[in-house]
Structure formats: C-alpha cells, structure tokens
Design an enzyme around this catalytic site. Sequence first.
Site, short mmCIF file in Angstrom:
data_model
loop_
_atom_site.label_atom_id
_atom_site.label_comp_id
_atom_site.label_asym_id
_atom_site.label_seq_id
_atom_site.Cartn_x
_atom_site.Cartn_y
_atom_site.Cartn_z
N GLU A 172 -4.44 -15.92 2.87
CA GLU A 172 -5.26 -14.63 3.22
C GLU A 172 -6.73 -15.10 3.35
OE1 GLU A 172 -5.63 -10.46 1.58
OE2 GLU A 172 -7.84 -11.23 1.40
N LYS A 226 7.66 3.37 2.13
CA LYS A 226 7.38 2.60 3.10
C LYS A 226 8.28 2.05 3.87
CE LYS A 226 2.76 1.75 0.74
NZ LYS A 226 1.85 0.49 0.22
P1 FAD Z 1 -1.01 3.67 0.14
O1 FAD Z 1 0.23 3.01 0.06
O2 FAD Z 1 -0.88 4.81 1.23
O3 FAD Z 1 -1.32 4.11 -1.33
C1 FAD Z 1 -2.68 4.77 -1.58
C2 FAD Z 1 -2.47 5.70 -2.65
O4 FAD Z 1 -1.50 6.98 -2.28
C3 FAD Z 1 -1.63 4.99 -4.10
O5 FAD Z 1 -2.30 5.73 -5.32
C4 FAD Z 1 -0.35 5.38 -3.69
O6 FAD Z 1 0.17 5.77 -5.03
C5 FAD Z 1 -0.66 7.06 -3.29
N1 FAD Z 1 0.61 7.54 -2.40
C6 FAD Z 1 1.24 6.85 -1.57
N2 FAD Z 1 2.31 7.62 -0.79
C7 FAD Z 1 2.00 8.88 -1.39
C8 FAD Z 1 2.68 10.23 -1.27
N3 FAD Z 1 3.77 10.26 -0.32
N4 FAD Z 1 2.09 11.27 -1.98
C9 FAD Z 1 1.36 10.95 -3.00
N5 FAD Z 1 0.71 9.95 -3.23
C10 FAD Z 1 1.30 8.89 -2.26
N6 FAD Z 1 -8.07 -3.03 2.37
C11 FAD Z 1 -9.01 -3.09 3.71
O7 FAD Z 1 -9.97 -2.30 3.77
N7 FAD Z 1 -8.75 -4.07 4.48
C12 FAD Z 1 -7.68 -5.19 4.14
O8 FAD Z 1 -7.47 -5.97 4.92
C13 FAD Z 1 -6.87 -5.04 2.96
N8 FAD Z 1 -5.98 -5.98 2.58
C14 FAD Z 1 -5.10 -5.58 1.79
C15 FAD Z 1 -3.96 -6.53 1.24
C16 FAD Z 1 -3.17 -6.38 0.13
C17 FAD Z 1 -2.01 -7.23 0.00
C18 FAD Z 1 -3.30 -5.41 -0.69
C19 FAD Z 1 -2.52 -4.98 -1.91
C20 FAD Z 1 -4.50 -4.43 -0.45
C21 FAD Z 1 -5.21 -4.53 0.66
N9 FAD Z 1 -6.33 -3.49 0.96
C22 FAD Z 1 -7.00 -3.76 2.08
C23 FAD Z 1 -6.62 -2.60 0.01
C24 FAD Z 1 -5.99 -1.49 0.01
O9 FAD Z 1 -6.41 -0.76 1.60
C25 FAD Z 1 -6.35 -0.41 -0.84
O10 FAD Z 1 -5.70 -0.82 -2.15
C26 FAD Z 1 -5.94 1.04 -0.61
O11 FAD Z 1 -6.38 1.80 -1.73
C27 FAD Z 1 -4.45 1.36 -0.72
O12 FAD Z 1 -3.77 1.02 0.33
P2 FAD Z 1 -2.10 1.05 0.37
O13 FAD Z 1 -2.02 0.36 1.94
O14 FAD Z 1 -1.54 0.71 -0.60
O15 FAD Z 1 -2.33 2.73 0.52
#
Ligand code: FAD
Length: 288
Positions: free
Chosen positions: A16, A167
Amino acid sequence: MRIDDLAKSGGTVSFEVFPPKYGMDEDLSVIGGTLSKLRGAAPDFVSVTYGAGGSSRSRAIEIADLVISMGMTTLSHLTAVGHTKGEMSSVLDDLTDSGVDNVLALRGDIPADSPEGSVHWKDFHRASELAEFVRFKGDFCIGGAAYPEGHRDSTSLETDISFMKEKVANGVSFFITQLFFDNDSFLSLADRCRGAAIDAPILAGIMPVLRARQIFRIVEISGCKVPRKLEALMERYIDDDVSMREAGIDYAAGQIAALWEKGVSGVHIYTMNKSAEVIEILKRCGLR
Ligand code: FAD
C-alpha cells in the site's frame, strides 16, 4: 489482472502507498522513485489510498496511473464518505479510462478537521452500499476491508462477520485486513469466515513498526492489540529510531513468515511510502 484471481492462484505479496499530500512532491518524482524501488520486489499489486491523510482525490488517480505506467497492477481505494452517486460515477469513469481493474470499496471516516454541520453521508453510508454501486457501474474486481480484532464501532466480532457477508453479497470478492500484530487474531478471523462460508481470499495487512511513537498513535486510533513482546521493544526503543527500525523489520518478517507457513492467501504491506525497509522485510522472510 484481477486480484481475486491472483490471490486464489497462490499467495500474493502486495504493497500500500499513499499519494503525497496537497502541495508536496508536485512532479511525483519522490513517490515515483519509491514505486520504482518497490517494483524491484515484484509485487502482485500496489494499492493506492484515497483521501486519507490529507491527500487529494485526483492525486490518488494520478498515482494509480503511475503504478500502471510502471507495469504493475494497481488497486484503487475508494471511500464513500462525502460522495454522491454522480461524483462516484465520475471517479469510476476516470479509473476505467486509466485502466484500473481493481477497487477497494470503503466507507471512510469523517475527517477530524471537518467543519461543524458538514454533511458527510450523502448517497452511501456503508462500504457494502458502495460495493453494490461499483458492481453495477463497471467490470471491476472489488475488495473490502476486514478487521481481525473488530472494527472500533462494531458491537461484536460476530456482527463484523455478518457485515463481511453483506459485502460479499454486494460484489466484494477479496478482503484486506486492518493492521494487526498478533497473528492469532488474523487466524481466528479466517476461522470465523470459514465457519460463515465466506470463501473470498483474505489478505493480511502488515504494518512494520519503524518508529515507536508513530505506531503507539496508530494503535490508539485503530484499537489493535500489541503483544507484550512488541510492546517491550517499542518501549525500549521509544527514543531510538535506528534500533526500532531494525527490531521492527525483524518483527514484521517473523509475522509474515509465520503467516506464510499457515498458507495465507496474501500479505499486504502498509509501506508508509518506504521502500528499503519493505524490501529488507521480504528478504528476511525469504519471500523475495
Ligand atoms: P463498513 O464496512 O461500512 O463498516 C463501518 C462500520 O459499520 C463497522 O463498525 C461495521 O461493523 C458497521 N456496519 C457495516 N455494515 C453494517 C450494517 N449493515 N448495519 C450496521 N452496521 C454496519 N480510509 C480512508 O479514508 N482511505 C483509505 O484509502 C483507506 N484504506 C483502508 C484500507 C484498509 C485495508 C482498511 C482496513 C481500512 C482503510 N481505511 C481507509 C479506513 C476505513 O475507511 C475505516 O476503517 C472506516 O471506519 C470503515 O470502513 P469500512 O469500509 O470497513 O466500513
């Protein structure tokens, strides 16, 4: 090249990088030099973060272009926060024009410095909604984030698994994990996924500890556990970056070697835009 196919056909090694912040490295010569050195380690792909750490979004696309022009496969991160469907559509059009095949669909976080009253959630509230949009928009291979120790907002490790299933149902075909320092938490996530019939490859996110203070801050934000052995090293070398770098390279190499032995689908190294340290880690664990 689709990352899900690469990961299914054998363990992947990937990196990354993040785009330079606004106003820095304008001609991209610094990041270009880093990428060129990282290319020497023959990564299966290089991912480019999006909007994280103050980088501009157009910069993320420029860096993806640069990675592709160097003959490497890229994974473009995309965050839902702040975007309408129309805006996301135009970002995806730009990525298609650039020849990007892989995107990591993420929710993103509300920026700490955003003015009060700003509207953060427009057309997407969750990564799974973004994944669904990307799936219908084009022929992308879509990845999602996974959390070996649970997302900090999540109520339990089990609910996290149900969100991973959501997802997958919406088009995600591989996962990359948040950083972790204790391999047992990754292996236990893999077990929980198997139990839930999630068979998308899960790539292990490894962050080398190169400066103790920086990692203590990251741990505070992400909430990830630090095993006693690593914590002792970080405390000992809190003011000694040279020794910390050496010990951190060793720790990351040990972590990767142990995961590889367990048959992990891939390791994804959070390079923090460092090349020499990453190449040394791969040498020490015998992967490159
Ligand atoms: P989600 O999958 O939407 O989850 C977010 C929260 O919502 C979690 O607590 C989950 O448990 C909850 N949730 C999900 N679905 C539901 C549902 N249906 N009902 C109720 N609750 C739900 N951030 C950046 O800004 N830029 C980046 O480039 C970036 N790269 C990343 C790369 C990796 C590999 C990782 C692990 C994280 C990265 N992040 C990045 C950080 C990420 O944006 C944060 O961790 C953010 O808080 C959650 O993103 P997510 O896609 O996991 O969200």
